[in-house]
Design a protein around this motif. Structure first.
Motif, PDB file in Angstrom:
ATOM      1  N   TYR A 109       0.834  -1.211   0.000  1.00 23.36           N
ATOM      2  CA  TYR A 109       0.000   0.000   0.000  1.00 23.36           C
ATOM      3  C   TYR A 109       0.868   1.260   0.000  1.00 23.36           C
ATOM      4  N   LEU A 110       1.913   1.257   0.806  1.00 23.31           N
ATOM      5  CA  LEU A 110       2.812   2.412   0.846  1.00 23.31           C
ATOM      6  C   LEU A 110       3.550   2.578  -0.483  1.00 23.31           C
ATOM      7  N   SER A 111       3.899   1.463  -1.110  1.00 22.34           N
ATOM      8  CA  SER A 111       4.590   1.519  -2.401  1.00 22.34           C
ATOM      9  C   SER A 111       3.684   2.069  -3.497  1.00 22.34           C
ATOM     10  N   VAL A 112       2.414   1.684  -3.464  1.00 16.93           N
ATOM     11  CA  VAL A 112       1.480   2.189  -4.475  1.00 16.93           C
ATOM     12  C   VAL A 112       1.252   3.688  -4.285  1.00 16.93           C
ATOM     13  N   VAL A 113       1.132   4.132  -3.037  1.00 17.87           N
ATOM     14  CA  VAL A 113       1.005   5.573  -2.768  1.00 17.87           C
ATOM     15  C   VAL A 113       2.225   6.301  -3.339  1.00 17.87           C
ATOM     16  N   GLN A 114       3.390   5.756  -3.076  1.00 20.60           N
ATOM     17  CA  GLN A 114       4.640   6.351  -3.584  1.00 20.60           C
ATOM     18  C   GLN A 114       4.650   6.368  -5.113  1.00 20.60           C
ATOM     19  N   LEU A 115       4.206   5.277  -5.757  1.00 20.59           N
ATOM     20  CA  LEU A 115       4.167   5.215  -7.214  1.00 20.59           C
ATOM     21  C   LEU A 115       3.188   6.243  -7.790  1.00 20.59           C
ATOM     22  N   LEU A 116       1.980   6.324  -7.231  1.00 22.52           N
ATOM     23  CA  LEU A 116       0.992   7.271  -7.737  1.00 22.52           C
ATOM     24  C   LEU A 116       1.474   8.708  -7.575  1.00 22.52           C
ATOM     25  N   ASP A 117       2.052   9.022  -6.427  1.00 22.52           N
ATOM     26  CA  ASP A 117       2.585  10.369  -6.211  1.00 22.52           C
ATOM     27  C   ASP A 117       3.693  10.682  -7.217  1.00 22.52           C
ATOM     28  N   GLY A 118       4.626   9.771  -7.360  1.00 22.52           N
ATOM     29  CA  GLY A 118       5.758   9.992  -8.257  1.00 22.52           C
ATOM     30  C   GLY A 118       5.340  10.047  -9.720  1.00 22.52           C
ATOM     31  N   LEU A 119       4.468   9.137 -10.125  1.00 23.05           N
ATOM     32  CA  LEU A 119       4.018   9.109 -11.512  1.00 23.05           C
ATOM     33  C   LEU A 119       3.187  10.353 -11.832  1.00 23.05           C
ATOM     34  N   ARG A 127      12.319  13.965 -17.774  1.00 21.07           N
ATOM     35  CA  ARG A 127      12.373  12.943 -18.822  1.00 21.07           C
ATOM     36  C   ARG A 127      12.309  11.525 -18.267  1.00 21.07           C
ATOM     37  N   VAL A 128      12.716  11.348 -16.987  1.00 17.09           N
ATOM     38  CA  VAL A 128      12.833  10.004 -16.421  1.00 17.09           C
ATOM     39  C   VAL A 128      12.260   9.970 -15.015  1.00 17.09           C
ATOM     40  N   LEU A 129      11.475   8.925 -14.742  1.00 12.21           N
ATOM     41  CA  LEU A 129      11.002   8.627 -13.389  1.00 12.21           C
ATOM     42  C   LEU A 129      11.605   7.294 -12.992  1.00 12.21           C
ATOM     43  N   THR A 130      12.324   7.287 -11.887  1.00 13.93           N
ATOM     44  CA  THR A 130      12.861   6.048 -11.344  1.00 13.93           C
ATOM     45  C   THR A 130      12.054   5.712 -10.100  1.00 13.93           C
ATOM     46  N   PHE A 131      11.387   4.553 -10.126  1.00 13.84           N
ATOM     47  CA  PHE A 131      10.560   4.119  -9.009  1.00 13.84           C
ATOM     48  C   PHE A 131      11.198   2.922  -8.325  1.00 13.84           C
ATOM     49  N   THR A 132      11.267   2.973  -6.992  1.00 13.07           N
ATOM     50  CA  THR A 132      11.651   1.826  -6.171  1.00 13.07           C
ATOM     51  C   THR A 132      10.633   1.731  -5.054  1.00 13.07           C
ATOM     52  N   GLY A 133      10.067   0.550  -4.863  1.00 11.15           N
ATOM     53  CA  GLY A 133       9.042   0.346  -3.843  1.00 11.15           C
ATOM     54  C   GLY A 133       9.568   0.549  -2.436  1.00 11.15           C
ATOM     55  N   ALA A 134       8.632   0.629  -1.483  1.00 14.13           N
ATOM     56  CA  ALA A 134       8.975   0.833  -0.072  1.00 14.13           C
ATOM     57  C   ALA A 134       9.544  -0.448   0.527  1.00 14.13           C
ATOM     58  N   ASP A 135      10.746  -0.353   1.065  1.00 15.39           N
ATOM     59  CA  ASP A 135      11.401  -1.455   1.751  1.00 15.39           C
ATOM     60  C   ASP A 135      11.693  -2.637   0.827  1.00 15.39           C
ATOM     61  N   THR A 136      12.151  -2.338  -0.396  1.00 15.41           N
ATOM     62  CA  THR A 136      12.475  -3.373  -1.375  1.00 15.41           C
ATOM     63  C   THR A 136      13.526  -2.850  -2.343  1.00 15.41           C
ATOM     64  N   SER A 137      14.107  -3.761  -3.094  1.00 24.32           N
ATOM     65  CA  SER A 137      15.003  -3.336  -4.174  1.00 24.32           C
ATOM     66  C   SER A 137      14.272  -3.349  -5.514  1.00 24.32           C
ATOM     67  N   PHE A 138      13.005  -3.771  -5.535  1.00 23.04           N
ATOM     68  CA  PHE A 138      12.251  -3.818  -6.781  1.00 23.04           C
ATOM     69  C   PHE A 138      11.909  -2.422  -7.269  1.00 23.04           C
ATOM     70  N   GLY A 139      12.049  -2.240  -8.565  1.00 23.30           N
ATOM     71  CA  GLY A 139      11.680  -0.964  -9.150  1.00 23.30           C
ATOM     72  C   GLY A 139      11.678  -1.043 -10.660  1.00 23.30           C
ATOM     73  N   ALA A 184      -5.430  -0.865 -11.198  1.00 21.39           N
ATOM     74  CA  ALA A 184      -4.791  -1.799 -10.269  1.00 21.39           C
ATOM     75  C   ALA A 184      -4.852  -1.271  -8.840  1.00 21.39           C
ATOM     76  N   ALA A 185      -4.663   0.022  -8.665  1.00 20.13           N
ATOM     77  CA  ALA A 185      -4.714   0.618  -7.322  1.00 20.13           C
ATOM     78  C   ALA A 185      -6.122   0.534  -6.740  1.00 20.13           C
ATOM     79  N   GLU A 186      -7.115   0.775  -7.571  1.00 17.01           N
ATOM     80  CA  GLU A 186      -8.491   0.708  -7.071  1.00 17.01           C
ATOM     81  C   GLU A 186      -8.859  -0.706  -6.648  1.00 17.01           C
ATOM     82  N   VAL A 187      -8.402  -1.706  -7.381  1.00 14.86           N
ATOM     83  CA  VAL A 187      -8.651  -3.098  -7.004  1.00 14.86           C
ATOM     84  C   VAL A 187      -7.961  -3.402  -5.672  1.00 14.86           C
TER      85      VAL A 187
END
Length: 145
Positions: free
Chosen positions: A46-56, A65-77, A111-114
């Motif tokens: 949930y925190l990662s999706v909030v971060q993604l929506l804010d950043g996007l 030109r570039v958005l780099t996303f990394t989820g909360a408490d992970t190396s995935f991005g 996806a966020a709404e689901v």
């Protein structure tokens, strides 16, 4: 075409805004997925999706030109880049999708709404969740916001 999926991992007890989960972004060229990796790339979903929506949202409203996303408490991005013809989404193994801003926004919002259906109304994350979705919705073509 691009699809986005956010999932909560099972077996965590009562639903919480701090639950662990996974993200998957799939396009014509592959998938960037946090599930099934060693070391684990799951995240506080949930925190990662909030971060993604804010950043996007900031990225699409601005001129970067570039958005780099990394989820909360992970190396995935993943990385979103502006191109001549729209956007390119790139995971650690290369390009996942070439898409348009409206298509990406719609896929992420759906996806966020689901995912949000599982967030308890009294959870401490819920106010941020609702505020972020309200700010992001106007980016969807056709005024879904």
């Amino acid at each position: 075409m691009i699809t986005v999926q956010f999932t909560v991992r099972p077996g965590q007890g009562d639903a919480s805004g701090f639950d662990l989960g996974d993200m998957a972004v799939t396009g014509d060229f592959g998938t960037a997925d946090s599930a099934g990796h060693v070391p684990d790339q799951g995240m506080m979903i949930y925190l990662s999706v909030v971060q993604l929506l804010d950043g996007l949202g900031d990225f699409l409203r601005g001129n970067t030109r570039v958005l780099t996303f990394t989820g909360a408490d992970t190396s995935f991005g993943f990385v979103v880049r502006r191109t001549k013809n729209g956007l390119s989404v790139v995971g650690k193994n290369g390009v996942v999708a070439r898409t348009t801003a409206p298509e990406l926004v719609s896929a992420v919002l759906n996806a966020a709404e689901v995912l949000g259906r599982g967030l308890p109304p009294e959870d401490p994350v819920t106010p941020d969740w609702k505020a972020t979705l309200a700010t992001f919705r106007p980016l969807v073509p056709g005024g879904k916001g």
